[in-house]
Design an enzyme around this catalytic site. Sequence first.
Site, PDB file in Angstrom:
ATOM      1  N   LYS A  67      -0.526  -0.712  12.422  1.00  0.00           N
ATOM      2  CA  LYS A  67      -1.218   0.405  12.783  1.00  0.00           C
ATOM      3  C   LYS A  67      -2.126   1.050  11.798  1.00  0.00           C
ATOM      4  O   LYS A  67      -3.239   1.351  11.959  1.00  0.00           O
ATOM      5  CB  LYS A  67      -0.191   1.464  13.221  1.00  0.00           C
ATOM      6  N   LYS A 127       9.594   3.701   8.350  1.00  0.00           N
ATOM      7  CA  LYS A 127      10.158   4.279   9.737  1.00  0.00           C
ATOM      8  C   LYS A 127      11.510   4.752   9.579  1.00  0.00           C
ATOM      9  O   LYS A 127      12.189   3.924   8.796  1.00  0.00           O
ATOM     10  CB  LYS A 127      10.089   3.431  11.018  1.00  0.00           C
ATOM     11  N   ARG A 158       0.871  -1.226  -0.109  1.00  0.00           N
ATOM     12  CA  ARG A 158      -0.086   0.010  -0.090  1.00  0.00           C
ATOM     13  C   ARG A 158       0.815   1.334  -0.073  1.00  0.00           C
ATOM     14  O   ARG A 158       1.307   1.469   1.067  1.00  0.00           O
ATOM     15  CB  ARG A 158      -1.074  -0.019   1.389  1.00  0.00           C
ATOM     16  N   SER A 217      -2.310  12.547   9.826  1.00  0.00           N
ATOM     17  CA  SER A 217      -1.222  12.627   8.892  1.00  0.00           C
ATOM     18  C   SER A 217      -1.786  12.326   7.561  1.00  0.00           C
ATOM     19  O   SER A 217      -1.656  12.885   6.512  1.00  0.00           O
ATOM     20  CB  SER A 217      -0.057  11.741   9.107  1.00  0.00           C
TER      21      SER A 217
HETATM   22  P1  NAD Z   1       9.525  13.647  21.846  1.00  0.00           P
HETATM   23  O1  NAD Z   1      10.676  13.314  21.459  1.00  0.00           O
HETATM   24  O2  NAD Z   1       8.598  14.646  21.425  1.00  0.00           O
HETATM   25  O3  NAD Z   1       9.361  13.293  23.524  1.00  0.00           O
HETATM   26  C1  NAD Z   1       9.865  12.070  24.248  1.00  0.00           C
HETATM   27  C2  NAD Z   1       9.873  12.531  25.777  1.00  0.00           C
HETATM   28  O4  NAD Z   1      10.289  11.374  26.157  1.00  0.00           O
HETATM   29  C3  NAD Z   1      10.832  13.610  25.945  1.00  0.00           C
HETATM   30  O5  NAD Z   1      10.004  14.465  26.869  1.00  0.00           O
HETATM   31  C4  NAD Z   1      11.948  12.804  26.645  1.00  0.00           C
HETATM   32  O6  NAD Z   1      12.770  13.802  27.414  1.00  0.00           O
HETATM   33  C5  NAD Z   1      11.300  11.920  27.430  1.00  0.00           C
HETATM   34  N1  NAD Z   1      12.234  10.784  27.681  1.00  0.00           N
HETATM   35  C6  NAD Z   1      13.424  10.295  26.706  1.00  0.00           C
HETATM   36  N2  NAD Z   1      13.803   8.992  27.284  1.00  0.00           N
HETATM   37  C7  NAD Z   1      13.367   9.143  28.570  1.00  0.00           C
HETATM   38  C8  NAD Z   1      13.836   7.709  29.599  1.00  0.00           C
HETATM   39  N3  NAD Z   1      14.499   7.018  29.375  1.00  0.00           N
HETATM   40  N4  NAD Z   1      12.804   8.089  30.645  1.00  0.00           N
HETATM   41  C9  NAD Z   1      11.746   9.121  30.600  1.00  0.00           C
HETATM   42  N5  NAD Z   1      11.475   9.977  29.790  1.00  0.00           N
HETATM   43  C10 NAD Z   1      12.417   9.861  28.706  1.00  0.00           C
HETATM   44  O7  NAD Z   1       8.975  12.212  21.301  1.00  0.00           O
HETATM   45  P2  NAD Z   1       7.172  11.692  20.736  1.00  0.00           P
HETATM   46  O8  NAD Z   1       6.905  12.075  19.650  1.00  0.00           O
HETATM   47  O9  NAD Z   1       6.541  12.199  21.980  1.00  0.00           O
HETATM   48  O10 NAD Z   1       7.198  10.217  20.890  1.00  0.00           O
HETATM   49  C11 NAD Z   1       7.322   9.459  22.240  1.00  0.00           C
HETATM   50  C12 NAD Z   1       6.809   7.859  21.870  1.00  0.00           C
HETATM   51  O11 NAD Z   1       5.564   8.003  21.066  1.00  0.00           O
HETATM   52  C13 NAD Z   1       7.783   7.068  20.843  1.00  0.00           C
HETATM   53  O12 NAD Z   1       7.678   5.862  21.124  1.00  0.00           O
HETATM   54  C14 NAD Z   1       7.228   7.523  19.518  1.00  0.00           C
HETATM   55  O13 NAD Z   1       7.689   6.494  18.390  1.00  0.00           O
HETATM   56  C15 NAD Z   1       5.964   7.399  19.825  1.00  0.00           C
HETATM   57  N6  NAD Z   1       4.854   7.845  18.766  1.00  0.00           N
HETATM   58  C16 NAD Z   1       5.258   9.242  18.348  1.00  0.00           C
HETATM   59  C17 NAD Z   1       4.333   9.942  17.502  1.00  0.00           C
HETATM   60  C18 NAD Z   1       3.970  11.331  17.261  1.00  0.00           C
HETATM   61  O14 NAD Z   1       3.258  11.807  16.468  1.00  0.00           O
HETATM   62  N7  NAD Z   1       5.241  12.181  17.605  1.00  0.00           N
HETATM   63  C19 NAD Z   1       2.974   9.039  16.892  1.00  0.00           C
HETATM   64  C20 NAD Z   1       2.974   7.680  17.376  1.00  0.00           C
HETATM   65  C21 NAD Z   1       3.843   7.103  18.269  1.00  0.00           C
END
Ligand code: NAD
Length: 455
Positions: free
Chosen positions: A90, A102, A62, A358
């Site tokens: 997903k 990714k 896809r 998105s």
């Molecule tokens: P981000 O970079 O905005 O935030 C990550 C946060 O986690 C930061 O505040 C960082 O300081 C904190 N962090 C990092 N390591 C850490 C640790 N060891 N212990 C505690 N806190 C820690 O990232 P995000 O975009 O919010 O993504 C977070 C998760 O969500 C990831 O697994 C990502 O794959 C998933 N995700 C994100 C999106 C998106 O739209 N951004 C969509 C789906 C899934």
Amino acid sequence: MAGFLDDVNRMLDRAIGLLDLPPGLAEEIRAADAVIKVAFPVKIRGEYRVIEGWRATHSEWRLPVKGGLRFAPTVDEDEVEALAALMTYKCAVVDVPFGGSKGGLRIDPREFTEEELENITRRFAAALAKRGFLSPSLNVPAPDMGTGEREMAWIATTYLALNPSDVDAIACVTGKPVDMGGIAGRTEATGRGVQYGLQAALADAGEAQRLGGLSAGLDGKTVVVQGLGNVGYHAAKFLSEEDGARVVAIVERDGAVVDEAGLDVGAVRAHIGEHGGVAGLPGYVEDGLALLEHECDILLPAALEGQITAENAPRIRAKLVAEAANGPVTADADEILRQRGIGVVPDFYLNAGGVTVSYFEWTQNLSHMTYGRMEKRLLAQRAEEAARAIGVDPTIVSGADEISLVRSGLHDTMFTAYERITEVRDADDRIDDLRTAAFVLALRKIAKWHEQYAL
Ligand code: NAD
């Protein structure tokens, strides 16, 4: 130690074992279609640094394939392959017509100035575009850990510069700033989707009871959040400000903050923005990881993978684990939580809000017109006339603005997908958890496409 990809596949295998897939199809579904590694030199403060990056496509049946770009020191091939596979499942669960992908750079973005990051991001974008791993029709990245709309804008303009005659060039990436072809509500979308997903899970008393013995609704529920970044912040903000949940602990890189009366999520976020962590806040404790074992209704890991493992899973005291991050629970821990009767709302459903919005952004870019532009005024007029006709104050009605349309589409997506997942679970007494049910749902859809694709 088993890797992230291995963990995803082990959990997927539970679902594969319940399906009667044609021979070889399970292997075909599991495998990544392509993985590229790029390395490019960048001059940083007078010295050359070689930056390494990857992009994996998991399922090209896809197109375009879709998935975030992560900037973090942990990025490697195993991680991007696991995350690309999760993107395929997903998209299938929430009926978004993309395959999974990714990518990421192995860097700590905090080490670089904005100008250096821009240079690195543009070099990465060019390296991906040259190889067909960045393109509105083939491969469309989005934000993930360590990236946001600023990086997406750099990527979009790099692609535009390389492809000036591509009329759809701006659709090569999503999560862009709104004034550069982005869509209202994309930044909050993943956290918003987590909120809607939890609302759906706890809407019904019987269902809430199945999920670790919770009562219905979010009002008064205690929540521990790990990671107050894009996803964690928005989820915590909406759950506490709109649904009456109480965020009792926030775990960050440098420790945690705890307040049983409920933390002010906005104030904690502002402190992190100013000081780079949670140290210095009232209720600060240095051992953040221990807080994952804090007693609460909902544990919401929103940082990174592999946080709940066979080691700490026996001590988790949450009733429900809501996987806002990708892969926060390892396969071994998942088994332990199941045995302990702790509910898990799986990542590839719960954090699907980002890819859903998105998808709205990408289709809006391809249509070259914003949603509601033609009908907004007309619908508002009609609503005002109807309000007057029934004697209601017409100023309380409004036309459908972009953010309302986006939230409405996302709400419907999350609630519909939850219903489909529970239908699968409830129709098969071999399935007692949401993750296996969601995998079965996704696999049934993917299998149909793969059979065609393989011909
Ligand atoms: P981000 O970079 O905005 O935030 C990550 C946060 O986690 C930061 O505040 C960082 O300081 C904190 N962090 C990092 N390591 C850490 C640790 N060891 N212990 C505690 N806190 C820690 O990232 P995000 O975009 O919010 O993504 C977070 C998760 O969500 C990831 O697994 C990502 O794959 C998933 N995700 C994100 C999106 C998106 O739209 N951004 C969509 C789906 C899934």
